[in-house]
Motif scaffolding. Structure first.
Motif, PDB file in Angstrom:
ATOM      1  N   PHE A 192      44.627  43.199  45.150  1.00  0.00           N
ATOM      2  CA  PHE A 192      43.415  42.169  44.782  1.00  0.00           C
ATOM      3  C   PHE A 192      43.979  41.156  43.992  1.00  0.00           C
ATOM      4  CE2 PHE A 192      40.844  44.919  47.365  1.00  0.00           C
ATOM      5  CZ  PHE A 192      40.141  44.194  48.349  1.00  0.00           C
ATOM      6  N   ALA A 193      44.503  41.911  42.780  1.00  0.00           N
ATOM      7  CA  ALA A 193      44.877  41.150  41.850  1.00  0.00           C
ATOM      8  C   ALA A 193      45.979  40.164  41.983  1.00  0.00           C
ATOM      9  CB  ALA A 193      45.393  42.118  40.493  1.00  0.00           C
ATOM     10  N   HIS A 194      47.168  40.450  42.807  1.00  0.00           N
ATOM     11  CA  HIS A 194      48.213  39.752  43.151  1.00  0.00           C
ATOM     12  C   HIS A 194      47.722  38.681  44.023  1.00  0.00           C
ATOM     13  CE1 HIS A 194      51.171  42.195  40.747  1.00  0.00           C
ATOM     14  NE2 HIS A 194      50.991  43.233  41.342  1.00  0.00           N
ATOM     15  N   ALA A 195      46.906  38.961  45.035  1.00  0.00           N
ATOM     16  CA  ALA A 195      46.447  38.009  45.790  1.00  0.00           C
ATOM     17  C   ALA A 195      45.521  36.832  45.311  1.00  0.00           C
ATOM     18  CB  ALA A 195      45.456  38.585  46.830  1.00  0.00           C
ATOM     19  N   LEU A 196      44.805  37.223  44.099  1.00  0.00           N
ATOM     20  CA  LEU A 196      44.158  36.253  43.454  1.00  0.00           C
ATOM     21  C   LEU A 196      45.004  35.477  42.509  1.00  0.00           C
ATOM     22  CD1 LEU A 196      41.036  38.351  42.258  1.00  0.00           C
ATOM     23  CD2 LEU A 196      40.952  36.600  43.919  1.00  0.00           C
ATOM     24  N   LEU A 197      46.033  36.034  42.251  1.00  0.00           N
ATOM     25  CA  LEU A 197      46.964  35.300  41.319  1.00  0.00           C
ATOM     26  C   LEU A 197      47.693  34.418  42.119  1.00  0.00           C
ATOM     27  CD1 LEU A 197      48.270  35.061  38.477  1.00  0.00           C
ATOM     28  CD2 LEU A 197      49.947  36.754  38.983  1.00  0.00           C
ATOM     29  N   ALA A 198      48.165  34.850  43.478  1.00  0.00           N
ATOM     30  CA  ALA A 198      49.088  33.745  44.452  1.00  0.00           C
ATOM     31  C   ALA A 198      47.911  32.581  44.883  1.00  0.00           C
ATOM     32  CB  ALA A 198      49.074  34.542  45.561  1.00  0.00           C
ATOM     33  N   LEU A 199      46.661  33.022  44.718  1.00  0.00           N
ATOM     34  CA  LEU A 199      45.655  31.815  44.969  1.00  0.00           C
ATOM     35  C   LEU A 199      45.543  30.751  44.008  1.00  0.00           C
ATOM     36  CD1 LEU A 199      43.014  30.875  46.513  1.00  0.00           C
ATOM     37  CD2 LEU A 199      41.742  32.378  45.251  1.00  0.00           C
ATOM     38  N   MET A 200      45.836  31.366  42.746  1.00  0.00           N
ATOM     39  CA  MET A 200      45.692  30.484  41.863  1.00  0.00           C
ATOM     40  C   MET A 200      46.909  29.698  41.715  1.00  0.00           C
ATOM     41  SD  MET A 200      42.514  30.686  40.717  1.00  0.00           S
ATOM     42  CE  MET A 200      42.379  29.900  39.013  1.00  0.00           C
ATOM     43  N   ASP A 242      36.277  47.101  51.324  1.00  0.00           N
ATOM     44  CA  ASP A 242      37.643  47.255  50.694  1.00  0.00           C
ATOM     45  C   ASP A 242      37.680  47.096  49.186  1.00  0.00           C
ATOM     46  OD1 ASP A 242      38.502  47.736  53.276  1.00  0.00           O
ATOM     47  OD2 ASP A 242      40.008  45.865  53.280  1.00  0.00           O
ATOM     48  N   ALA A 243      37.119  45.698  48.733  1.00  0.00           N
ATOM     49  CA  ALA A 243      36.987  45.573  47.320  1.00  0.00           C
ATOM     50  C   ALA A 243      36.184  46.547  46.620  1.00  0.00           C
ATOM     51  CB  ALA A 243      36.322  44.053  47.210  1.00  0.00           C
ATOM     52  N   CYS A 244      35.021  47.090  47.014  1.00  0.00           N
ATOM     53  CA  CYS A 244      34.276  47.894  46.347  1.00  0.00           C
ATOM     54  C   CYS A 244      34.900  49.262  46.279  1.00  0.00           C
ATOM     55  CB  CYS A 244      32.952  48.355  47.188  1.00  0.00           C
ATOM     56  SG  CYS A 244      31.865  46.869  47.537  1.00  0.00           S
ATOM     57  N   ARG A 245      35.823  49.464  47.086  1.00  0.00           N
ATOM     58  CA  ARG A 245      36.471  50.996  46.919  1.00  0.00           C
ATOM     59  C   ARG A 245      37.597  50.688  46.027  1.00  0.00           C
ATOM     60  NH1 ARG A 245      34.466  51.506  52.529  1.00  0.00           N
ATOM     61  NH2 ARG A 245      36.205  50.096  53.228  1.00  0.00           N
ATOM     62  N   ALA A 246      38.460  49.515  46.287  1.00  0.00           N
ATOM     63  CA  ALA A 246      39.554  49.236  45.173  1.00  0.00           C
ATOM     64  C   ALA A 246      38.931  49.175  43.715  1.00  0.00           C
ATOM     65  CB  ALA A 246      40.129  47.848  45.510  1.00  0.00           C
ATOM     66  N   ALA A 247      37.595  48.578  43.456  1.00  0.00           N
ATOM     67  CA  ALA A 247      37.257  48.459  42.142  1.00  0.00           C
ATOM     68  C   ALA A 247      36.624  49.935  41.543  1.00  0.00           C
ATOM     69  CB  ALA A 247      35.767  47.590  42.170  1.00  0.00           C
ATOM     70  N   LEU A 248      36.370  50.546  42.378  1.00  0.00           N
ATOM     71  CA  LEU A 248      35.692  52.048  42.066  1.00  0.00           C
ATOM     72  C   LEU A 248      36.761  52.915  41.849  1.00  0.00           C
ATOM     73  CD1 LEU A 248      32.568  52.352  44.140  1.00  0.00           C
ATOM     74  CD2 LEU A 248      32.418  52.495  41.892  1.00  0.00           C
ATOM     75  N   SER A 249      37.897  52.756  42.381  1.00  0.00           N
ATOM     76  CA  SER A 249      39.054  53.631  42.327  1.00  0.00           C
ATOM     77  C   SER A 249      39.833  53.292  40.733  1.00  0.00           C
ATOM     78  CB  SER A 249      40.387  53.445  43.227  1.00  0.00           C
ATOM     79  OG  SER A 249      40.797  52.300  43.003  1.00  0.00           O
ATOM     80  N   CYS A 250      39.328  52.195  40.093  1.00  0.00           N
ATOM     81  CA  CYS A 250      40.048  51.970  38.831  1.00  0.00           C
ATOM     82  C   CYS A 250      39.188  52.617  37.796  1.00  0.00           C
ATOM     83  CB  CYS A 250      39.804  50.295  38.476  1.00  0.00           C
ATOM     84  SG  CYS A 250      40.954  49.315  39.743  1.00  0.00           S
ATOM     85  N   PRO A 272      36.653  45.533  37.673  1.00  0.00           N
ATOM     86  CA  PRO A 272      37.797  46.207  37.617  1.00  0.00           C
ATOM     87  C   PRO A 272      38.971  45.390  38.163  1.00  0.00           C
ATOM     88  CG  PRO A 272      35.925  47.572  38.256  1.00  0.00           C
ATOM     89  CD  PRO A 272      35.380  46.260  38.275  1.00  0.00           C
ATOM     90  N   LEU A 273      38.815  44.666  39.426  1.00  0.00           N
ATOM     91  CA  LEU A 273      39.454  43.908  39.972  1.00  0.00           C
ATOM     92  C   LEU A 273      40.095  42.598  38.952  1.00  0.00           C
ATOM     93  CD1 LEU A 273      38.065  43.261  43.322  1.00  0.00           C
ATOM     94  CD2 LEU A 273      39.518  45.226  42.610  1.00  0.00           C
ATOM     95  N   ALA A 274      39.285  42.279  38.108  1.00  0.00           N
ATOM     96  CA  ALA A 274      39.646  41.304  37.086  1.00  0.00           C
ATOM     97  C   ALA A 274      40.359  41.694  36.000  1.00  0.00           C
ATOM     98  CB  ALA A 274      38.287  40.659  36.635  1.00  0.00           C
ATOM     99  N   LEU A 275      40.282  42.931  35.671  1.00  0.00           N
ATOM    100  CA  LEU A 275      41.101  43.728  34.782  1.00  0.00           C
ATOM    101  C   LEU A 275      42.300  43.794  35.261  1.00  0.00           C
ATOM    102  CD1 LEU A 275      38.598  46.488  33.514  1.00  0.00           C
ATOM    103  CD2 LEU A 275      39.262  44.286  32.220  1.00  0.00           C
ATOM    104  N   ALA A 276      42.362  44.356  36.705  1.00  0.00           N
ATOM    105  CA  ALA A 276      43.779  44.488  37.117  1.00  0.00           C
ATOM    106  C   ALA A 276      44.426  42.787  37.058  1.00  0.00           C
ATOM    107  CB  ALA A 276      43.672  44.684  38.419  1.00  0.00           C
ATOM    108  N   LEU A 277      43.741  41.924  37.576  1.00  0.00           N
ATOM    109  CA  LEU A 277      44.599  40.499  37.227  1.00  0.00           C
ATOM    110  C   LEU A 277      44.851  40.246  35.918  1.00  0.00           C
ATOM    111  CD1 LEU A 277      44.941  37.947  38.679  1.00  0.00           C
ATOM    112  CD2 LEU A 277      42.677  37.204  38.573  1.00  0.00           C
ATOM    113  N   VAL A 278      44.002  40.437  35.111  1.00  0.00           N
ATOM    114  CA  VAL A 278      44.523  40.272  33.677  1.00  0.00           C
ATOM    115  C   VAL A 278      45.729  40.875  33.253  1.00  0.00           C
ATOM    116  CG1 VAL A 278      43.992  40.198  31.178  1.00  0.00           C
ATOM    117  CG2 VAL A 278      42.247  39.693  32.736  1.00  0.00           C
ATOM    118  N   ARG A 321      32.805  57.947  39.322  1.00  0.00           N
ATOM    119  CA  ARG A 321      33.232  56.850  40.326  1.00  0.00           C
ATOM    120  C   ARG A 321      33.685  57.449  41.717  1.00  0.00           C
ATOM    121  NH1 ARG A 321      37.929  55.600  38.835  1.00  0.00           N
ATOM    122  NH2 ARG A 321      38.139  56.823  36.769  1.00  0.00           N
ATOM    123  N   GLY A 322      34.252  58.594  41.794  1.00  0.00           N
ATOM    124  CA  GLY A 322      34.402  59.242  42.850  1.00  0.00           C
ATOM    125  C   GLY A 322      33.156  59.492  43.978  1.00  0.00           C
TER     126      GLY A 322
END
Length: 563
Positions: A367-375, A494-502, A393-399, A422-423
């Motif tokens: 998600f982070a790399h996709a959002l960075l590609a968007l910007m 998808d985004a919820c599960r990715a966030a909760l894995s962080c 958590p997706l924002a933390l990965a993007l940072v 989280r699990g």
């Protein structure tokens, strides 16, 4: 929709004055425009887009007020000529003058009006089913047929509309529920019923606009004046098949009638033959609409597919505003509007609403790399981030991925949980959504989204899960979140599960730059965030105000300080 389909079928907006017209496009070759009936959208024509994209540039438009197209002004109620003029504007904006236009049922009258009022615009008109009653349809009938789409805060409207949808496929008129009104046809499949319901719910109060206008249109009176080369057709199992006799009695000079058997293969073959007919137009149409980049809603093409975004505001400082998943960028438009003086880019997260999903399984880094590609695609090098709920958590990965390109991070509603918590939540947070013939998947999803406002996690009804932040139970916002979730029932989580894995406490995700985090004392959705934030090099925690204006003021000051 499968990922492969979404890669081959591209979506966009045509900017027509102050309105946006949404369309789907596939293939290269002579242009063909597909129009849907009411209350459907261009989703109806996905099979035809796939069928004919091997030979033609196929465009399927959403009629104004349907799908993702902006509506026409409601007062006074638009007439068919208004829809016909709007169609002419969209065809002109897309550079499709001279194209073959295929119109089905309701849209047949829209296309007919367009051809009569803009005589040189359509190269060949194909009308597949048209209603030509000899007398004006009584207003009482139109009023009964177009029962209002009214929503409520209790969700009762869902059952009301779902029952109507089922009866629309069983009776004519749908409100005459008796043996003599039964339609001799099978009920649609569950997948088709879900798609029909989504289109009606997306149109909402606009669902009756073109529908009612078509019923009021005196097509029989204007038909003899049609100059555009036209083919009138219908299949034998079409409820409008009998009107072909009426067409023949007043057939325009450049029109023909084709009666087809109730065989979809024959129908598709005949459509291909009609689309191949020369109409004196230029060759293949190039990719259109440079003005799409100026639209307040638009699609951005990335390696994995298209991301749908909302943009608002202006100024040198850009803020990437991430909605709480599931949901969409539409959820945050009130907040975006309150952040005046800032350029706000609010995408639908991949897999949410109208954004294509990432290849599964998608992790936070994806998600982070996709959002960075968007910007990058938007030409934005430096930006701040405002992340709501589980987008935190997706924002933390993007940072972590973007480094010093991110000038500051604001978080509202990110819980900081241990691995076991989280699990346990991840396994139940985004359950599978399976279409049900009784519409239960609509209602259960509506309650799941409403419960998010009242408890965290949403499925925990104990006192310890009760939230302390004031709930947002606005009926229309909840309705829009419902639609955003059901647009991709297989991928919305998808985004919820990715966030909760962080793990936000992982040193690799520890932001070094300025961080502002809101907290709400005793709210489980905000648990752990204050302690986590105060342990950061430049962390700052603030009590979350109840009033949007006060929240926006704090955020504006923060983003201006880090710009």
């Amino acid at each position: 929709m499968a990922g492969q389909d979404r890669r081959s079928i591209r979506r966009g907006y045509a900017v027509c004055g102050d309105r946006l017209v949404h369309y789907r496009r596939a293939g290269e070759g002579p242009p063909v425009v597909l129009l849907h009936d009411s209350p459907r959208s261009s989703v109806l024509h996905l099979p035809l887009l796939r069928e004919f994209s091997d030979e033609f540039s196929v465009y399927a438009l959403d009629t104004p007020g349907y799908g993702q197209s902006d509506p026409l002004p409601a007062d006074p109620a638009p007439a068919i000529d208004d829809f016909g003029d709007a169609l002419a504007g969209a065809i002109g904006t897309l550079g499709l003058s001279g194209a073959t236009v295929y119109a089905y049922h309701t849209s047949s009258k829209v296309a007919l009006s367009c051809a009569l009022r803009h005589t040189a615009l359509i190269g060949h008109l194909v009308i597949d089913g048209i209603s030509l009653p000899p007398e004006q349809v009584p207003e009482a009938f139109i009023s009964a047929y177009m029962s209002p789409f009214d929503i409520d805060a209790e969700g009762a409207y869902i059952g009301r509309q779902w029952t109507k949808i089922r009866d629309l496929h069983r009776f004519f008129p749908w409100f005459r529920r008796e043996v003599g009104a039964r339609i001799p046809m099978d009920e649609p499949s569950l997948e088709a019923m879900h798609a029909y319901a989504m289109d009606l719910f997306m149109a909402g109060p606009n669902y009756s606009s073109a529908y009612a206008a078509a019923m009021r249109y005196r097509a029989l009176e204007v038909l003899p004046h049609l100059e555009t080369p036209t083919t009138f057709m219908a299949r034998a199992n079409d409820v409008l098949y009998g009107y072909l006799d009426t067409v023949e009695r007043c057939l325009p000079p450049r029109a023909t009638v084709q009666r087809l058997p109730a065989d979809d293969a024959v129908w598709r073959e005949q459509l291909r033959a009609l689309f191949r007919q020369p109409v004196g137009r230029p060759g293949p149409v190039p990719a259109p609409v440079a003005s799409d980049r100026k639209a307040r809603r638009r699609y951005v093409g990335l390696d994995h597919g298209q991301v749908h975004l909302h943009e608002s505001g202006g100024g040198a400082a850009a803020v990437l505003l991430l909605h709480d998943p599931p949901g969409s960028g539409l959820d945050v438009q009130d907040l975006a509007a309150a952040l005046d003086g800032l350029r706000i880019v609010a995408p639908d997260l991949p897999g949410c609403a109208a954004s294509d999903p990432l290849p599964a399984p998608a992790a936070a880094d994806d998600f982070a790399h996709a959002l960075l590609a968007l910007m990058d695609a938007e030409g934005i090098h430096q930006f701040a981030i405002l992340a709501l709920g589980l987008s935190g958590p997706l924002a933390l990965a993007l940072v972590a991925a973007a480094g010093d390109r991110v000038t500051g991070l604001a978080l509202d509603g990110m819980p900081v949980l241990d691995a076991d918590s989280r699990g346990a939540i991840a396994g139940r947070y985004a359950p599978a959504i399976l279409p049900a013939r009784d519409g239960a998947h609509f209602l259960s999803t509506w309650h799941r989204l409403r419960d998010e406002q009242l408890q965290f996690p949403w499925f925990d009804g104990t006192q310890r899960a009760a939230r302390r932040a004031e709930p947002d139970l606005d009926a229309w916002r909840l309705h829009h979140r419902l639609l955003a979730t059901l647009m991709q029932p297989e991928r919305y989580g998808d985004a919820c599960r990715a966030a909760l894995s962080c793990d936000p406490t992982d040193p690799a995700m520890r932001p070094a730059g300025p961080v502002l985090a809101f907290e709400v004392d005793g709210d489980p959705r905000y648990q752990g965030v204050a302690k986590w934030c105060r342990g950061l090099p430049q962390g700052r925690c603030e009590p979350r105000p109840v009033a949007l204006s006060r929240t926006a003021r704090i955020l504006r000051d923060f983003f201006r300080s880090v710009a």
